[in-house]
Scaffold this motif. Structure first.
Motif, mmCIF file in Angstrom:
data_model
loop_
_atom_site.group_PDB
_atom_site.id
_atom_site.type_symbol
_atom_site.label_atom_id
_atom_site.label_comp_id
_atom_site.label_asym_id
_atom_site.label_seq_id
_atom_site.Cartn_x
_atom_site.Cartn_y
_atom_site.Cartn_z
ATOM 1 N N LYS A 72 0.831 -1.209 0.000
ATOM 2 C CA LYS A 72 0.000 0.000 0.000
ATOM 3 C C LYS A 72 0.866 1.260 0.000
ATOM 4 C CE LYS A 72 -4.012 -2.104 2.265
ATOM 5 N NZ LYS A 72 -4.854 -2.138 3.492
ATOM 6 N N MET A 73 1.941 1.256 0.779
ATOM 7 C CA MET A 73 2.851 2.392 0.807
ATOM 8 C C MET A 73 3.507 2.589 -0.554
ATOM 9 S SD MET A 73 4.561 4.847 2.305
ATOM 10 C CE MET A 73 4.494 4.622 4.089
ATOM 11 N N ALA A 74 4.033 1.503 -1.132
ATOM 12 C CA ALA A 74 4.731 1.593 -2.418
ATOM 13 C C ALA A 74 3.815 2.124 -3.507
ATOM 14 C CB ALA A 74 5.290 0.227 -2.806
ATOM 15 N N VAL A 75 2.581 1.639 -3.548
ATOM 16 C CA VAL A 75 1.635 2.066 -4.567
ATOM 17 C C VAL A 75 1.224 3.522 -4.340
ATOM 18 C CG1 VAL A 75 -0.689 1.682 -5.495
ATOM 19 C CG2 VAL A 75 0.800 -0.277 -4.993
ATOM 20 N N HIS A 76 1.014 3.878 -3.093
ATOM 21 C CA HIS A 76 0.538 5.225 -2.776
ATOM 22 C C HIS A 76 1.539 6.305 -3.182
ATOM 23 C CE1 HIS A 76 -1.672 8.376 -0.697
ATOM 24 N NE2 HIS A 76 -0.569 8.695 -0.020
ATOM 25 N N ILE A 77 2.831 6.052 -2.948
ATOM 26 C CA ILE A 77 3.815 7.103 -3.246
ATOM 27 C C ILE A 77 4.516 6.887 -4.588
ATOM 28 C CG2 ILE A 77 4.165 7.523 -0.794
ATOM 29 C CD1 ILE A 77 6.915 6.224 -1.018
ATOM 30 N N GLY A 78 4.152 5.826 -5.318
ATOM 31 C CA GLY A 78 4.713 5.620 -6.653
ATOM 32 C C GLY A 78 6.111 5.055 -6.669
ATOM 33 N N SER A 79 6.410 4.140 -5.735
ATOM 34 C CA SER A 79 7.754 3.564 -5.654
ATOM 35 C C SER A 79 8.052 2.602 -6.787
ATOM 36 C CB SER A 79 7.927 2.809 -4.331
ATOM 37 O OG SER A 79 7.689 3.649 -3.223
ATOM 38 N N CYS A 80 7.008 2.060 -7.416
ATOM 39 C CA CYS A 80 7.213 1.029 -8.422
ATOM 40 C C CYS A 80 5.969 0.908 -9.286
ATOM 41 C CB CYS A 80 7.510 -0.318 -7.760
ATOM 42 S SG CYS A 80 6.126 -0.918 -6.740
ATOM 43 N N LYS A 81 6.129 0.165 -10.384
ATOM 44 C CA LYS A 81 4.994 -0.158 -11.255
ATOM 45 C C LYS A 81 4.708 -1.662 -11.286
ATOM 46 C CE LYS A 81 5.832 3.852 -14.243
ATOM 47 N NZ LYS A 81 6.175 4.325 -15.617
ATOM 48 N N ILE A 82 5.623 -2.442 -10.708
ATOM 49 C CA ILE A 82 5.538 -3.903 -10.704
ATOM 50 C C ILE A 82 5.985 -4.395 -9.334
ATOM 51 C CG2 ILE A 82 6.410 -6.044 -11.761
ATOM 52 C CD1 ILE A 82 6.984 -4.381 -14.308
ATOM 53 N N ILE A 83 5.402 -5.484 -8.870
ATOM 54 C CA ILE A 83 5.818 -6.076 -7.595
ATOM 55 C C ILE A 83 6.092 -7.560 -7.792
ATOM 56 C CG2 ILE A 83 4.954 -6.802 -5.317
ATOM 57 C CD1 ILE A 83 3.830 -3.986 -4.991
ATOM 58 N N ASN A 84 7.204 -7.988 -7.243
ATOM 59 C CA ASN A 84 7.600 -9.394 -7.201
ATOM 60 C C ASN A 84 7.036 -9.984 -5.910
ATOM 61 O OD1 ASN A 84 8.963 -11.788 -6.612
ATOM 62 N ND2 ASN A 84 10.983 -11.012 -7.131
ATOM 63 N N ILE A 85 6.148 -10.957 -6.034
ATOM 64 C CA ILE A 85 5.593 -11.626 -4.855
ATOM 65 C C ILE A 85 6.306 -12.953 -4.658
ATOM 66 C CG2 ILE A 85 3.536 -12.569 -3.753
ATOM 67 C CD1 ILE A 85 1.828 -10.716 -5.409
ATOM 68 N N LYS A 86 6.979 -13.075 -3.535
ATOM 69 C CA LYS A 86 7.577 -14.346 -3.131
ATOM 70 C C LYS A 86 6.825 -14.835 -1.901
ATOM 71 C CE LYS A 86 12.236 -13.331 -4.833
ATOM 72 N NZ LYS A 86 13.615 -12.929 -4.452
ATOM 73 N N VAL A 87 6.313 -16.055 -1.980
ATOM 74 C CA VAL A 87 5.545 -16.607 -0.868
ATOM 75 C C VAL A 87 6.340 -16.527 0.427
ATOM 76 C CG1 VAL A 87 4.343 -18.644 0.005
ATOM 77 C CG2 VAL A 87 4.363 -18.194 -2.442
#
Length: 373
Positions: free
Chosen positions: A254-269
């Motif tokens: 939520k923080m990353a999306v809110h402030i524009g830190s990235c456009k893609i996220i790597n999800i590792k279980v």
């Protein structure tokens, strides 16, 4: 239909040492040996589920290590699940909130319970978590090589094998010049790069040169715990930034999306603490138009099978790092091993993770065993 309750009557920790076929080199060092735990949970009806720890012997990726995984599982997590009654695996993550962080230990125990649950329901794990894909696209991660010629040869071999994208590890001194030569040889190949936090914001002019190479993304170029500077960097780059090490919780996303830190996220279980949280992150990213993909941690077959199942969720639109078992091991600990054909892994339709444990292989690699009941 209400799920029948079940109780965990026994937990077995198998400690394994598996030698990689070749060293895997990043900006942070080399990995030659995989030292990890297979978590086996057994319920009152004899169903068995399996999970796998992902931490390394030293805390170079996160603060967790093989030994801290063992300690936290033995002293905190296993006592929380042993003899506990469950109707669904999504009850495990709230139970583990009593333990701060230690996500890789949590993911291994929770993953075993997800596998057990799917077997009790006689359905594939992918179906149990809400996945619908019959096949998932797969890429391959290539570590830093001894020479550019060796790198080009390795890429050529992986492309011939059918992988749909290539991830290259980079660091200062092994980046722009390397990519110039790679792009000359492979002008149309889908390529992403992973820096494992090797740069700082002072390198912004240097990193802007990466825009010239038509990359899918730049993964975690800055500090492992940063959001603010990644947002500043993303504002200056055309190439999408992907966050990996910074993402441990849904709130991090939520923080990353809110402030524009990235456009893609790597999800590792393993990094986010298990399938339940991974699903929450997947759903949030889907709702906010953030692409996701499934990263790898040099898993053996059990951990790899969990990642394959996770990748069947609909917002996993980019090829993951769940390459074939044979890329890493002379012999994996599952039967059949994870295989890839034409850049795709076919989802097994058997119950649970869809692969049987190869007990002869597991015992060959096993260096310790502890039973809790």
């Amino acid at each position: 239909m209400t799920d029948r309750s079940f109780s965990i009557k026994q937990v077995v920790l198998h400690r394994l040492n598996m030698q990689l076929k070749q060293p895997f080199t990043t900006s942070l060092g080399d990995v030659n040996l995989k030292d990890f735990y297979v978590v086996e949970v057994i319920d009152e009806e004899g169903y068995r589920g399996f999970g796998e720890t992902a931490a390394f012997p030293t805390p170079w990726y996160t603060e967790e290590t093989v030994e801290t995984n063992r300690h936290v599982m033995e002293t905190s997590l296993i006592p929380l699940v042993l003899y506990q009654s469950f109707t669904h695996p999504n009850q495990v993550a709230p139970l583990f909130e009593k333990v701060r962080r230690n996500n890789m230990a949590k993911a291994a125990v929770e993953g075993a319970i997800w596998d057990l649950y799917a077997k009790r329901k006689d359905m594939p794990l992918a179906t149990a978590i809400g996945g619908a894909k019959q096949k998932v696209d797969v890429g391959v991660s290539i570590g830093i090589q001894p020479s550019i010629n060796r790198l080009l040869h390795t890429i050529e071999r992986r492309v011939a094998e059918g992988y749909k994208r290539v991830k290259l590890k980079i660091k200062p001194g092994w980046d722009v010049n390397v990519l110039e030569q790679v792009r000359t040889r492979f002008p149309d190949l889908p390529i992403m790069v992973d820096a494992n936090s090797a740069y700082s914001l002072q390198d912004i002019d240097h990193l802007k040169q990466l825009d010239d190479f038509n990359l899918m993304m730049i993964e975690q170029p800055l500090a492992h715990d940063d959001f603010l500077e990644h947002a500043q960097l993303q504002a200056k780059l055309r190439t999408p930034i992907c966050l990996d090490e910074s993402i441990h919780t849904l709130n991090d996303v939520k923080m990353a999306v809110h402030i524009g830190s990235c456009k893609i996220i790597n999800i590792k279980v393993s990094r986010v603490g298990g399938i339940t949280v991974a699903k929450q992150i997947h759903d949030y990213c889907a709702a906010h138009n953030i692409q996701v993909w499934c990263g790898g941690m040099l898993e053996a077959g059990i951990g790899r099978a969990h990642s394959v199942a996770l990748s069947t969720l609909p917002n996993f639109t980019l090829p993951g790092d769940t390459a074939a078992s044979s890329n890493y091991w002379e012999r994996d600990i599952i039967d059949p091993e994870v295989t890839m054909e034409n850049g795709e892994i076919t989802i097994p339709n058997r119950a649970g993770i869809g692969y049987e444990v190869d007990w002869k292989a597991l015992e060959m690699y096993r260096v310790g065993k502890s039973i809790f009941k």
